[in-house]
Write a protein that holds these residues in place. Structure first.
Motif, PDB file in Angstrom:
ATOM      1  N   ASN A 114    -105.000  21.236 -74.750  1.00 38.21           N
ATOM      2  CA  ASN A 114    -104.260  20.078 -75.248  1.00 38.21           C
ATOM      3  C   ASN A 114    -104.472  20.037 -76.694  1.00 38.21           C
ATOM      4  O   ASN A 114    -103.636  19.621 -77.471  1.00 38.21           O
ATOM      5  N   MET A 115    -105.694  20.351 -77.133  1.00 33.73           N
ATOM      6  CA  MET A 115    -106.123  20.096 -78.503  1.00 33.73           C
ATOM      7  C   MET A 115    -106.603  21.254 -79.201  1.00 33.73           C
ATOM      8  O   MET A 115    -106.567  22.230 -78.476  1.00 33.73           O
ATOM      9  N   PRO A 116    -106.536  21.353 -80.561  1.00 31.46           N
ATOM     10  CA  PRO A 116    -106.909  22.570 -81.179  1.00 31.46           C
ATOM     11  C   PRO A 116    -108.349  23.229 -80.780  1.00 31.46           C
ATOM     12  O   PRO A 116    -108.964  22.195 -80.285  1.00 31.46           O
ATOM     13  N   LEU A 118    -103.958  17.109 -68.570  1.00 23.81           N
ATOM     14  CA  LEU A 118    -104.593  18.074 -69.059  1.00 23.81           C
ATOM     15  C   LEU A 118    -104.184  19.516 -68.816  1.00 23.81           C
ATOM     16  O   LEU A 118    -103.586  19.616 -67.606  1.00 23.81           O
ATOM     17  N   PHE A 119    -104.580  20.448 -69.855  1.00 27.60           N
ATOM     18  CA  PHE A 119    -103.928  21.748 -69.511  1.00 27.60           C
ATOM     19  C   PHE A 119    -104.914  22.937 -70.329  1.00 27.60           C
ATOM     20  O   PHE A 119    -105.518  22.492 -71.003  1.00 27.60           O
ATOM     21  N   LEU A 120    -104.847  23.980 -69.513  1.00 24.20           N
ATOM     22  CA  LEU A 120    -105.655  25.148 -70.133  1.00 24.20           C
ATOM     23  C   LEU A 120    -104.686  26.392 -69.632  1.00 24.20           C
ATOM     24  O   LEU A 120    -104.072  26.292 -68.638  1.00 24.20           O
ATOM     25  N   GLY A 121    -104.701  27.195 -70.800  1.00 23.88           N
ATOM     26  CA  GLY A 121    -103.943  28.627 -70.478  1.00 23.88           C
ATOM     27  C   GLY A 121    -104.763  29.512 -71.044  1.00 23.88           C
ATOM     28  O   GLY A 121    -105.322  29.302 -72.173  1.00 23.88           O
ATOM     29  N   VAL A 122    -104.798  30.863 -70.666  1.00 21.39           N
ATOM     30  CA  VAL A 122    -105.881  31.811 -70.923  1.00 21.39           C
ATOM     31  C   VAL A 122    -105.032  33.319 -70.715  1.00 21.39           C
ATOM     32  O   VAL A 122    -104.485  33.452 -69.678  1.00 21.39           O
ATOM     33  N   LEU A 125    -101.004  13.535 -81.913  1.00 21.82           N
ATOM     34  CA  LEU A 125    -101.935  14.733 -81.646  1.00 21.82           C
ATOM     35  C   LEU A 125    -101.783  15.463 -82.961  1.00 21.82           C
ATOM     36  O   LEU A 125    -100.693  15.703 -83.436  1.00 21.82           O
ATOM     37  N   PRO A 126    -102.705  16.287 -82.986  1.00 24.62           N
ATOM     38  CA  PRO A 126    -102.745  17.414 -84.563  1.00 24.62           C
ATOM     39  C   PRO A 126    -101.776  18.518 -84.114  1.00 24.62           C
ATOM     40  O   PRO A 126    -101.353  18.979 -84.979  1.00 24.62           O
ATOM     41  N   MET A 179     -93.577  21.388 -67.960  1.00 22.55           N
ATOM     42  CA  MET A 179     -94.580  20.383 -67.554  1.00 22.55           C
ATOM     43  C   MET A 179     -94.826  19.872 -68.939  1.00 22.55           C
ATOM     44  O   MET A 179     -95.239  20.756 -69.695  1.00 22.55           O
ATOM     45  N   GLU A 180     -94.876  18.660 -69.039  1.00 25.07           N
ATOM     46  CA  GLU A 180     -95.487  18.047 -70.342  1.00 25.07           C
ATOM     47  C   GLU A 180     -96.815  17.659 -70.717  1.00 25.07           C
ATOM     48  O   GLU A 180     -96.847  16.632 -71.353  1.00 25.07           O
ATOM     49  N   ASN A 181     -97.627  18.617 -70.354  1.00 26.51           N
ATOM     50  CA  ASN A 181     -99.022  18.538 -70.605  1.00 26.51           C
ATOM     51  C   ASN A 181     -99.083  17.902 -72.108  1.00 26.51           C
ATOM     52  O   ASN A 181     -98.348  18.549 -73.198  1.00 26.51           O
ATOM     53  N   TRP A 182     -99.968  17.016 -72.499  1.00 25.97           N
ATOM     54  CA  TRP A 182     -99.575  16.214 -73.756  1.00 25.97           C
ATOM     55  C   TRP A 182    -100.422  17.336 -74.921  1.00 25.97           C
ATOM     56  O   TRP A 182    -101.513  17.868 -74.943  1.00 25.97           O
ATOM     57  N   GLY A 183     -99.616  17.532 -75.863  1.00 25.82           N
ATOM     58  CA  GLY A 183     -99.790  18.695 -76.755  1.00 25.82           C
ATOM     59  C   GLY A 183     -99.848  20.125 -76.343  1.00 25.82           C
ATOM     60  O   GLY A 183    -100.087  21.064 -77.211  1.00 25.82           O
ATOM     61  N   ALA A 184     -99.570  20.364 -75.010  1.00 29.29           N
ATOM     62  CA  ALA A 184     -99.545  21.789 -74.598  1.00 29.29           C
ATOM     63  C   ALA A 184     -98.413  22.046 -73.538  1.00 29.29           C
ATOM     64  O   ALA A 184     -98.992  21.915 -72.340  1.00 29.29           O
ATOM     65  N   ILE A 185     -97.186  21.796 -73.743  1.00 22.90           N
ATOM     66  CA  ILE A 185     -96.193  21.785 -72.685  1.00 22.90           C
ATOM     67  C   ILE A 185     -96.271  23.291 -72.070  1.00 22.90           C
ATOM     68  O   ILE A 185     -96.430  24.519 -72.759  1.00 22.90           O
ATOM     69  N   PHE A 186     -96.047  23.514 -70.799  1.00 29.67           N
ATOM     70  CA  PHE A 186     -96.030  24.522 -70.058  1.00 29.67           C
ATOM     71  C   PHE A 186     -94.703  24.755 -69.508  1.00 29.67           C
ATOM     72  O   PHE A 186     -93.967  23.860 -69.171  1.00 29.67           O
ATOM     73  N   THR A 187     -93.865  25.868 -69.940  1.00 30.61           N
ATOM     74  CA  THR A 187     -92.661  26.111 -69.681  1.00 30.61           C
ATOM     75  C   THR A 187     -92.526  27.761 -69.108  1.00 30.61           C
ATOM     76  O   THR A 187     -93.014  28.442 -69.545  1.00 30.61           O
ATOM     77  N   PHE A 188     -91.772  27.617 -67.912  1.00 30.65           N
ATOM     78  CA  PHE A 188     -91.410  29.172 -67.379  1.00 30.65           C
ATOM     79  C   PHE A 188     -90.627  29.920 -68.363  1.00 30.65           C
ATOM     80  O   PHE A 188     -89.833  29.109 -68.863  1.00 30.65           O
TER      81      PHE A 188
END
Length: 887
Positions: free
Chosen positions: A201-203, A230-234, A285-286, A303-312
């Motif tokens: 979500n954050m830098p 909350l979001f995490l992508g790797v 958010l920054p 999905m609207e994760n704050w600062g880190a939207i996930f989209t197929f």
């Protein structure tokens, strides 16, 4: 889901409606102000999570340590929070001010998705830090922390990790108070391979290289927010950025696909500027990323994760090999929807899932508003009725529910993401905005955002701010449309013309498809009407069941002019005939509205079922492309109703082809320079529908173009490749099906590959449908495509798909994300016309679903029973009409 705004004239007419007396809040509204619902023991409030995560993507597991800062309101010797599929190795608690750690014993309740930590002595009220070491599962469906596999460069299989926590799945990665009312800050760090990108979500605040060659990425602390955001992508990602009003805006894709996200990035930049202005609160958010992931889910597209939207990927990337104008519009609408959530949902969040529509209805409305504002050339305002109709279909049977509904369980929360929450919510907002006026509505929304930033709300918190800004008692109307289910019906009396004015009486009833004798509910209904296609709109409020309108001029009266109202309009035969006679002169949106109402009311037996065919015959060749899209959709739906009787279906199809083929000839297979986007969309739909209708010219041309495409991909424009392939797939024989499968197996682009596997499930031939079902249970299509393939088979073979899924239930459950399981099987069966399916669904529900998790089963049963009844009662009317109109 592309919807429309009101015309200026219509908006002004609605805004001029008389003010209402202020009514006391309905009981449901009063209870909304009561103590927030929770499934956890009260008295513990978390304020901050520190999460250290080490995923092992290859093994499908992760290790983690989470330290939770919390406050105890009273003394207690145990703490219970949410946890699912987590194995704890250590747990201890320390007073926030320092002191000795007190270890805890852990007991897990898998059914309740909780973990309880018990201490040797009671804890005094005050602040503490709860430290937990544990491990968990990386899933293969979009729930919790999950992996998506895809072919990378050189055909080598790649794996990326993402999270999906809405509505209640943060507990699969973080032991937490996993409910929207428990907002807290988050500080996340993750250990990943050195060559991969980690995004949250954050830098990233710090990146450290570890001795083993991996790296630890530590992200800046988040603002106060709900766990589901909350979001995490790797993964092996690439990122492009733009700067908007001081915010770093980004798109992130798998390596090699970044160029396909350019339109999404440019669109997001324009939308962010508009939203910063509209909401009166700048995006806080920054940075704001939109992360693309291959595959798909049966539960969500983005999905609207704050600062880190996930989209197929299918809803974010535009691949010139297969993307259409419709895809382009969907990419924009999806981005606009999820970005609206950054305010409605993320900054201000519903207190509990009862008010989910505060998130989804408003994001849908803002999506439509922004599309119309930034892309007026798409003329998407005419598409508003598509969403409204979807809501009314669900809302006109006993198995519906109010917009604001009481939610008790996780399963009920999952089932709340439906047409009522989204499309009815949007339609009601559009109607209320027009009633109070655009400026007052915006002022109320701005005040709501400022008053409740970083907090939680219920619906009445919004109505309070709107009323204050507008000085109109909007709450009374809002309660009528959100606290009770159902669709109002406005019955139009015979117009009386005298002295150059027309007076028309209006009566409010209820449109119900499965309870014809029920006593109608009461609504206060804002109504707009006008004379013909260009009369001056006038408005009134139908309250107490009756109302009237005085209109300047004389002639046929159009009620719900501009189609802003959430109700069905029923004309007497003479008045309907007058409007039908002037159909070509009506505004396109009212042409679509008349088609919509006559279809629904005709199938319900409230007016002749054939009335819609009279309108289709009267539509001029030069009608708005979206009017022809609606006509094509109506004819396609009637074609499906004849599926059990080939001879009758052929007679109907002959009429339908005769209506649509001249339109296809006019539109042509080749795009013309400068043609309107709606024409491109119409071309795509006509090819598909005429293919469904067995039009020999279209099927032959699709096959010719498909064959040419196999020799030279450039022989067919990218915008037509999907529809050409779909027609070929529908009419495929075994050899063609094998060739399509061979193409899918060697395709390296995930977006194209996923589409090809779903196309394999579109065949009309039952034997090929069975082969597609068997293929769906293998690993070949990709684990997130299996469920989509079975759903595609259900489009033409619902009974076959349901029976197959039920016979392989354990395997299907592994291929459907947990959020969708209670609804997936019901939706496979929902298109059936076999009365025996009702018994099958009841048996399935009895064996698999809790009593409170049967909403989708009940909706599917209502749809089946309605289809059986309507086919028996109304298709003979269509047959008789066809006999009278052999041309």
């Amino acid at each position: 889901m592309h919807r429309s705004l009101l015309s200026t004239a219509v908006a002004l007419a609605l805004a001029a409606l008389p003010a209402l007396p202020v009514h006391a809040a309905a009981p449901a509204a009063r209870t909304a102000q009561a103590e927030t619902t929770t499934q956890l023991p009260r008295g513990v409030v978390p304020s901050h999570y520190e999460v250290s995560l080490t995923p092992d993507a290859a093994a499908g597991r992760f290790g983690a340590r989470t330290v939770i800062t919390l406050a105890l309101a009273r003394g207690m010797d145990s703490i219970t929070l949410n946890a699912a599929d987590l194995a704890f190795s250590r747990a201890e608690i320390v007073p926030a001010g320092g002191g000795a750690a007190l270890p805890a014993t852990v007991s897990v309740n898998a059914e309740a998705q909780t973990a309880t930590f018990r201490f040797a002595r009671p804890l005094a009220p005050g602040g503490y830090r709860l430290a937990l070491d544990y491990s968990g599962i990386i899933g293969t469906q979009a729930v919790g922390l999950f992996s998506l596999d895809y072919p990378g460069a050189g055909g080598k299989q790649q794996r990326a990790l993402y999270t999906q926590f809405e509505n209640s799945d943060a507990r699969r990665m973080i032991p937490s108070w996993d409910e929207p009312g428990y907002k807290a800050t988050f500080k996340l760090d993750v250990t990943v391979p050195a060559g991969q990108m980690a995004v949250s979500n954050m830098p990233a605040a710090n990146t450290a290289t570890l001795a083993d060659g991996r790296k630890r990425v530590s992200f800046a602390q988040s603002p106060k927010m709900s766990t589901y955001l909350l979001f995490l992508g790797v993964g092996d990602f690439e990122r492009a950025t733009a700067s908007v009003d001081g915010t770093e805006l980004g798109v992130i894709t798998r390596r090699g696909a970044l160029d396909q996200a350019r339109f999404a990035l440019d669109s997001s930049a324009a939308v962010l500027k508009e939203y910063n202005d509209y909401f009166g609160v700048r995006y806080p958010l920054p940075k704001l990323d939109n992360i693309a992931g291959p595959g798909q889910s049966q539960f969500f597209g983005a999905m609207e994760n704050w600062g880190a939207i996930f989209t197929f990927e299918y809803a974010l990337l535009l691949d010139p090999a297969i993307s259409t104008q419709h895809d382009r519009q969907e990419v924009f609408a999806t981005a606009a929807h999820e970005m609206a959530h950054q305010w409605f949902g993320d900054l201000v969040t519903m207190r509990w899932w009862d008010d989910l529509w505060l998130n989804e209805g408003f994001a849908s409305w803002m999506e439509s508003r922004m599309t119309a504002r930034l892309h007026p050339e798409w003329n998407t305002r005419l598409g508003a009725l598509n969403g409204r109709d979807a809501a009314m279909r669900r809302d006109s049977v006993a198995a519906t529910h109010p917009v604001v509904q009481h939610i008790e369980t996780v399963e009920q929360a999952s089932q709340a993401f439906d047409e009522i929450t989204y499309q009815k919510g949007e339609a009601v907002i559009r109607m209320l905005e027009a009633y109070v006026g655009e400026d007052a509505w915006r002022s109320g929304v701005r005040a709501y955002m400022k008053a409740h930033a970083y907090g939680n709300t219920v619906s009445d918190d919004l109505w309070r701010q709107i009323e204050k800004a507008a000085n109109k008692p909007v709450t009374a109307i809002a309660h009528d449309f959100t606290l009770q289910p159902g669709v109002p019906l406005i019955r139009v009396g015979a117009p009386v013309c005298a002295g150059g004015k027309t007076t028309v009486a209006l009566t409010q009833e209820e449109f119900s498809r499965d309870r014809p004798g029920k006593k109608p509910l009461a609504w206060r209904v804002p109504v707009i009407a006008q004379i013909g296609g260009n009369g001056k709109p006038a408005s009134t409020l139908v309250a107490g069941g009756k109302g009237s309108l005085a209109l300047p001029g004389c002639g046929a009266v159009v009620v719900n002019a501009g189609q802003s109202g959430y109700y069905r309009t029923l004309y007497a035969p003479k008045e309907f005939a007058a409007l039908a006679g002037q159909f070509a002169t009506l505004a396109p949106i009212d042409q679509i509205g008349l088609l919509s109402d006559s279809t629904a009311l005709g199938m319900a037996g409230m007016q002749p079922a054939s009335d819609v065919l009279d309108l289709a015959r009267r539509a001029p060749l030069g009608a708005d492309p979206q009017v022809w899209q609606r006509i094509a959709s109506v004819l396609d739906g009637l074609h499906d109703r004849y599926a059990a009787d080939a001879a009758r279906q052929q007679r109907f199809d002959a009429f339908a082809r005769a209506r649509l083929a001249p339109v296809m000839a006019q539109v042509g297979w080749t795009a013309r320079s400068g043609e309107a986007s709606a024409v491109a969309n119409l071309r795509e739909q006509l090819i598909v529908v005429l293919g469904e209708l067995g039009d020999a010219n279209v099927v032959q041309e699709a096959r010719r173009r498909y064959a040419a495409m196999q020799q030279d991909p450039a022989a067919v424009p990218g915008a037509l490749r999907k529809v050409v392939t779909s027609v070929v797939a529908q009419h495929a024989d075994a050899a063609t099906w094998d060739a399509l499968r061979a193409s899918a197996r060697v395709e390296k682009t995930p977006l194209v590959r996923d589409n090809l596997y779903v196309q394999l499930a579109l065949g009309a031939d039952r034997a090929l449908a069975e082969r597609a079902l068997q293929l769906a249970l293998t690993d070949e299509p990709g684990l997130t495509n299996s469920a989509a393939m079975i759903s595609a088979v259900a489009r033409r073979h619902p009974d076959l798909a349901f029976d197959f899924a039920l016979a392989h239930q354990e395997q299907i459950n592994r291929r459907v994300d947990a959020s969708s399981r209670s609804r997936y099987f019901a939706r496979l069966a929902g298109g059936s016309s076999d009365p025996a399916m009702v018994g099958k669904l009841n048996a399935y529900a009895g064996a698999n679903l809790a009593a409170g998790a049967r909403g989708d089963v009940e909706a599917a049963i209502a749809a089946i029973q309605d289809r059986v009844k309507v086919n028996a009662a109304r298709l003979p009317e269509i047959d008789a009409w066809l006999a009278r109109h052999p041309d």
